[in-house]
Design a protein around this motif. Structure first.
Motif, PDB file in Angstrom:
ATOM      1  N   LEU A 287      79.860  67.886  49.775  1.00  0.00           N
ATOM      2  CA  LEU A 287      80.418  67.942  48.412  1.00  0.00           C
ATOM      3  C   LEU A 287      80.317  66.589  47.709  1.00  0.00           C
ATOM      4  CD1 LEU A 287      81.781  69.757  46.349  1.00  0.00           C
ATOM      5  CD2 LEU A 287      83.991  69.137  47.350  1.00  0.00           C
ATOM      6  N   LEU A 288      80.496  65.503  48.453  1.00  0.00           N
ATOM      7  CA  LEU A 288      80.392  64.176  47.856  1.00  0.00           C
ATOM      8  C   LEU A 288      78.975  63.934  47.339  1.00  0.00           C
ATOM      9  CD1 LEU A 288      81.626  61.414  47.229  1.00  0.00           C
ATOM     10  CD2 LEU A 288      81.092  60.719  49.585  1.00  0.00           C
ATOM     11  N   ALA A 289      77.996  64.329  48.119  1.00  0.00           N
ATOM     12  CA  ALA A 289      76.607  64.188  47.664  1.00  0.00           C
ATOM     13  C   ALA A 289      76.361  65.038  46.420  1.00  0.00           C
ATOM     14  CB  ALA A 289      75.652  64.588  48.789  1.00  0.00           C
ATOM     15  N   HIS A 290      76.946  66.236  46.409  1.00  0.00           N
ATOM     16  CA  HIS A 290      76.798  67.121  45.247  1.00  0.00           C
ATOM     17  C   HIS A 290      77.418  66.495  43.995  1.00  0.00           C
ATOM     18  CE1 HIS A 290      76.822  70.696  42.752  1.00  0.00           C
ATOM     19  NE2 HIS A 290      78.143  70.582  42.615  1.00  0.00           N
ATOM     20  N   VAL A 291      78.583  65.844  44.150  1.00  0.00           N
ATOM     21  CA  VAL A 291      79.238  65.188  43.011  1.00  0.00           C
ATOM     22  C   VAL A 291      78.363  64.062  42.466  1.00  0.00           C
ATOM     23  CG1 VAL A 291      81.214  63.756  42.322  1.00  0.00           C
ATOM     24  CG2 VAL A 291      81.576  65.809  43.686  1.00  0.00           C
ATOM     25  N   TYR A 292      77.800  63.249  43.371  1.00  0.00           N
ATOM     26  CA  TYR A 292      76.902  62.177  42.945  1.00  0.00           C
ATOM     27  C   TYR A 292      75.700  62.760  42.187  1.00  0.00           C
ATOM     28  CZ  TYR A 292      79.280  58.658  45.837  1.00  0.00           C
ATOM     29  OH  TYR A 292      80.188  57.792  46.352  1.00  0.00           O
ATOM     30  N   GLU A 293      75.193  63.869  42.730  1.00  0.00           N
ATOM     31  CA  GLU A 293      74.022  64.494  42.102  1.00  0.00           C
ATOM     32  C   GLU A 293      74.379  65.020  40.717  1.00  0.00           C
ATOM     33  OE1 GLU A 293      70.671  67.923  43.216  1.00  0.00           O
ATOM     34  OE2 GLU A 293      72.311  67.463  44.597  1.00  0.00           O
ATOM     35  N   THR A 294      75.562  65.603  40.582  1.00  0.00           N
ATOM     36  CA  THR A 294      76.013  66.115  39.289  1.00  0.00           C
ATOM     37  C   THR A 294      76.193  64.992  38.276  1.00  0.00           C
ATOM     38  OG1 THR A 294      77.165  67.908  40.442  1.00  0.00           O
ATOM     39  CG2 THR A 294      77.784  67.517  38.146  1.00  0.00           C
ATOM     40  N   GLN A 295      76.656  63.835  38.751  1.00  0.00           N
ATOM     41  CA  GLN A 295      76.848  62.680  37.881  1.00  0.00           C
ATOM     42  C   GLN A 295      75.525  62.010  37.493  1.00  0.00           C
ATOM     43  OE1 GLN A 295      79.707  60.554  40.483  1.00  0.00           O
ATOM     44  NE2 GLN A 295      81.137  60.609  38.750  1.00  0.00           N
ATOM     45  N   GLY A 296      74.456  62.439  38.129  1.00  0.00           N
ATOM     46  CA  GLY A 296      73.161  61.834  37.839  1.00  0.00           C
ATOM     47  C   GLY A 296      72.830  60.642  38.711  1.00  0.00           C
ATOM     48  N   ALA A 297      73.713  60.314  39.664  1.00  0.00           N
ATOM     49  CA  ALA A 297      73.465  59.187  40.580  1.00  0.00           C
ATOM     50  C   ALA A 297      72.621  59.698  41.746  1.00  0.00           C
ATOM     51  CB  ALA A 297      74.783  58.598  41.058  1.00  0.00           C
ATOM     52  N   LYS A 298      71.322  59.862  41.490  1.00  0.00           N
ATOM     53  CA  LYS A 298      70.458  60.512  42.478  1.00  0.00           C
ATOM     54  C   LYS A 298      70.278  59.668  43.740  1.00  0.00           C
ATOM     55  CE  LYS A 298      67.974  63.180  38.991  1.00  0.00           C
ATOM     56  NZ  LYS A 298      66.667  63.496  38.376  1.00  0.00           N
ATOM     57  N   ARG A 299      70.226  58.357  43.591  1.00  0.00           N
ATOM     58  CA  ARG A 299      70.071  57.516  44.779  1.00  0.00           C
ATOM     59  C   ARG A 299      71.308  57.616  45.688  1.00  0.00           C
ATOM     60  NH1 ARG A 299      67.214  51.806  42.865  1.00  0.00           N
ATOM     61  NH2 ARG A 299      65.242  52.742  42.164  1.00  0.00           N
ATOM     62  N   SER A 300      72.475  57.557  45.055  1.00  0.00           N
ATOM     63  CA  SER A 300      73.717  57.691  45.841  1.00  0.00           C
ATOM     64  C   SER A 300      73.795  59.072  46.488  1.00  0.00           C
ATOM     65  CB  SER A 300      74.935  57.473  44.941  1.00  0.00           C
ATOM     66  OG  SER A 300      74.951  56.158  44.422  1.00  0.00           O
ATOM     67  N   ALA A 301      73.350  60.099  45.752  1.00  0.00           N
ATOM     68  CA  ALA A 301      73.365  61.454  46.295  1.00  0.00           C
ATOM     69  C   ALA A 301      72.428  61.564  47.491  1.00  0.00           C
ATOM     70  CB  ALA A 301      72.977  62.453  45.213  1.00  0.00           C
ATOM     71  N   LEU A 302      71.207  61.020  47.343  1.00  0.00           N
ATOM     72  CA  LEU A 302      70.236  61.080  48.441  1.00  0.00           C
ATOM     73  C   LEU A 302      70.750  60.328  49.666  1.00  0.00           C
ATOM     74  CD1 LEU A 302      67.482  61.908  49.496  1.00  0.00           C
ATOM     75  CD2 LEU A 302      66.514  59.836  48.452  1.00  0.00           C
ATOM     76  N   LYS A 303      71.335  59.156  49.423  1.00  0.00           N
ATOM     77  CA  LYS A 303      71.886  58.376  50.534  1.00  0.00           C
ATOM     78  C   LYS A 303      72.981  59.160  51.253  1.00  0.00           C
ATOM     79  CE  LYS A 303      74.294  54.069  51.600  1.00  0.00           C
ATOM     80  NZ  LYS A 303      74.878  52.807  51.044  1.00  0.00           N
ATOM     81  N   GLN A 304      73.842  59.823  50.471  1.00  0.00           N
ATOM     82  CA  GLN A 304      74.928  60.596  51.076  1.00  0.00           C
ATOM     83  C   GLN A 304      74.391  61.790  51.855  1.00  0.00           C
ATOM     84  OE1 GLN A 304      78.049  59.892  51.482  1.00  0.00           O
ATOM     85  NE2 GLN A 304      78.455  61.833  52.527  1.00  0.00           N
ATOM     86  N   TYR A 305      73.357  62.457  51.318  1.00  0.00           N
ATOM     87  CA  TYR A 305      72.755  63.578  52.058  1.00  0.00           C
ATOM     88  C   TYR A 305      72.171  63.100  53.386  1.00  0.00           C
ATOM     89  CZ  TYR A 305      73.125  67.052  48.299  1.00  0.00           C
ATOM     90  OH  TYR A 305      73.587  67.945  47.361  1.00  0.00           O
ATOM     91  N   LEU A 306      71.518  61.937  53.350  1.00  0.00           N
ATOM     92  CA  LEU A 306      70.928  61.403  54.585  1.00  0.00           C
ATOM     93  C   LEU A 306      72.011  61.032  55.597  1.00  0.00           C
ATOM     94  CD1 LEU A 306      68.136  59.145  53.019  1.00  0.00           C
ATOM     95  CD2 LEU A 306      67.806  61.246  54.332  1.00  0.00           C
TER      96      LEU A 306
END
Length: 561
Positions: A287-306
């Protein structure tokens, strides 16, 4: 319901307090000592021994009540019911009969037979012993709540206004009953009352209950679409403790629904730092990665997914190691022996337990809260204790058999008698010599004779003692031989101990199989959930990679044009 079940399993059978001056049978005092030390197994063993010796003549009914309560705590409901029913005859004193009806009502309520529990309570007449009065009101109120008799339940709650041990839980149970009846407003009022009561009495237990009430109110408000009201309730829930994980996740979802993504991130970050074995943590990582992705912070989202993908992979490896641990031959016994050390951990939600089973116990946090599982653990612990005692007595019996065999084969009586005769001759020689010395002192002056008086008195006393011992040894004509009856009794006991040890080992194997099966099922649930979120993390990672590749291709196409 949960608090009542916990009282039963913890054996809050508050039989009357008996002072040392009131205990008329010594054995009953020993039973009471173990009972109040919460060593119920030893108390039951002492009761059975004292009962077999007819040593409870002055406390017969009281001791039987005590036994019934302890028997019920071990889940032997049929035997407990039989004990209580035997105490309902007119020959039993009214006070003890009332106690028996009360305990019988608790037994029926534990078995979810509310009608019979209510009937048993109605049979109590006259004086209710002060030691069970509060529990009596508590049980009666629980039954009224179960039967949805709101007025009677509120009356019982008000009667327990000074009892912080019972009242908050009754109010909470009333709220749940009201919610099941569709009385949402009344339920919310009761939950708010729980919070107010907990605020007046500072304790960790009530703080947990208040957190639970706030979380329930937040869920109700979210169901009604009142996200801001839910938000306010969730802000009051502590970020540590039993309900912190659920509350943090609900808090994050409420923020997401309110599109306050920035407020969701701190709660998810808190959960993200906790053990991968916690279901809410597993969901929070994705969910945290999804929130980052929704906010447009794609690098943070990708890092969280990894990071989530790696954490889920590690979690699966830990589960596999846990399976190997529980499959080990000696682990169930070691697990039970170290149970108290594992349960001493104050907060498994914020840290790993500091014991040898770090790869196993975090997955069993929720399972430990199950009364059924905990009862299996307790029974196994007692069976291991019985086995240790039986093994000790088996060792003692082997030593007794060795002693009996050696004494049967004893030889050298002639040498013993010869040595005895020689010792007697030496004793007479020294005794005669000392008497001659005493006569010699008579030739001395009176002053010198007085100096020897106390010496001769002590010497004479020692001679008499040695003489008695010599006479006793001289009276022995043959060595002591154990009777054949004692030898036969020893063999009989050896057979009995071996039989009981075999039965105990069979019971232990059966319970260990149950324990392993329950733990395996719990690990299966964890593995299935982790694999699901692991797949979500990989899908999220792939989606971001695809978007990045598409952006690169679009950029390349634009540059070429």
């Amino acid at each position: 319901m949960k608090i009542f079940t916990r009282f039963l399993l913890a054996l809050v059978f508050a039989t009357h307090h008996v002072s040392a001056a009131q205990v008329k049978d010594l054995e009953y005092g020993g039973i009471l000592f173990d009972y109040y030390q919460q060593d119920y197994f030893s108390a039951l063993v002492q009761y059975e021994y004292a009962h077999s010796q007819n040593a409870l003549q002055h406390h017969g009914d009281e001791a039987r009540l005590l036994k019934g309560g302890m028997t019920l705590s071990y889940g032997i409901a049929a035997q407990a019911e039989e004990i209580f029913s035997q105490l309902l005859t007119p020959e039993v004193a009214a006070e003890q009969r009332n106690r028996a009806w009360f305990y019988l009502a608790k037994l029926y309520y534990q078995k979810a037979d509310t009608a019979r529990a209510a009937h048993a309570l109605m049979q109590i007449s006259g004086h209710i012993p002060a030691e069970i009065a509060s529990e009596y009101n508590y049980l009666a109120t629980l039954i009224n709540i179960r039967n949805r008799q709101t007025d009677a339940a509120n009356s019982g709650i008000n009667q327990l206004s000074d009892n912080i041990r019972f009242q908050p839980y009754l109010i909470y149970n009333l709220a749940i009953s009201q919610l099941k009846s569709g009385k949402t407003k009344e339920a919310m009022a009761s939950l708010n009352r729980v919070m107010s009561t907990a605020a007046l009495h500072k304790s960790e237990e009530l703080a947990v209950l208040a957190d639970r009430a706030r979380h329930a109110l937040a869920q109700l408000e979210m169901t009604e679409g009142n996200l801001l009201a839910a938000w306010n309730y969730l802000q009051g829930v502590r970020t540590t403790g039993l309900y912190s994980n659920r509350a943090l996740l609900t808090y994050a979802w409420a923020a997401i629904k309110l599109k306050r993504y920035g407020d969701a991130v701190p709660a998810l970050n808190l959960l993200n730092q906790r053990s991968i074995t916690i279901p809410e943590t597993q969901e929070a990582k994705v969910l945290l990665a999804h929130v980052y992705e929704t906010q447009g912070a794609k690098r943070s989202a990708l890092k969280q997914y990894l990071l989530a993908e790696k954490a889920f992979k590690d979690g699966l490896n830990t589960i596999e190691m846990a399976r190997k641990v529980i499959a080990s031959q000696e682990i169930p016994q070691e697990f039970v022996i170290n149970l108290e050390a594992m349960l001493d951990e104050s907060d498994w939600y914020g840290m790993q337990p500091s014991v040898d089973y770090t790869k196993l116990t975090p997955f069993l946090t929720e399972l430990m809260a199950s009364n059924n599982f905990y009862s299996v653990i307790k029974e196994l612990r007692d069976l291991y204790g019985i086995r240790r005692n039986l093994q000790f007595w088996q060792m003692q019996i082997h030593e007794h058999e060795l002693i009996i065999r050696i004494r049967r084969d004893q030889t050298g009586m002639e040498q013993l008698m010869t040595a005895t005769n020689e010792a007697q001759e030496k004793f007479r020689f020294y005794k005669d010599g000392l008497m001659e010395q005493k006569l010699t002192t008579l030739t001395l002056s009176e002053r010198d004779q007085e100096r020897f008086t106390s010496l001769w008195a002590n010497t004479q006393k020692d001679l008499e003692m040695v003489g008695d011992k010599m006479d006793q040894v001289a009276a022995i004509k043959e060595p002591y031989k154990l009777s054949y009856q004692l030898e036969a009794r020893s063999r009989e006991l050896a057979t009995q101990v071996s039989k009981e040890l075999a039965n105990t080992n069979n019971l232990i194997r059966s319970l260990e199989k149950v324990m392993r099966g329950v733990i395996t099922a719990e690990l299966d649930k964890h593995e299935e959930r982790i694999r699901y979120y692991w797949a979500q993390a990989r899908l999220g990672k792939a989606r971001l990679y695809d978007k990045a590749l598409n952006n690169i291709e679009d950029s390349s196409s634009g540059a070429q044009q």
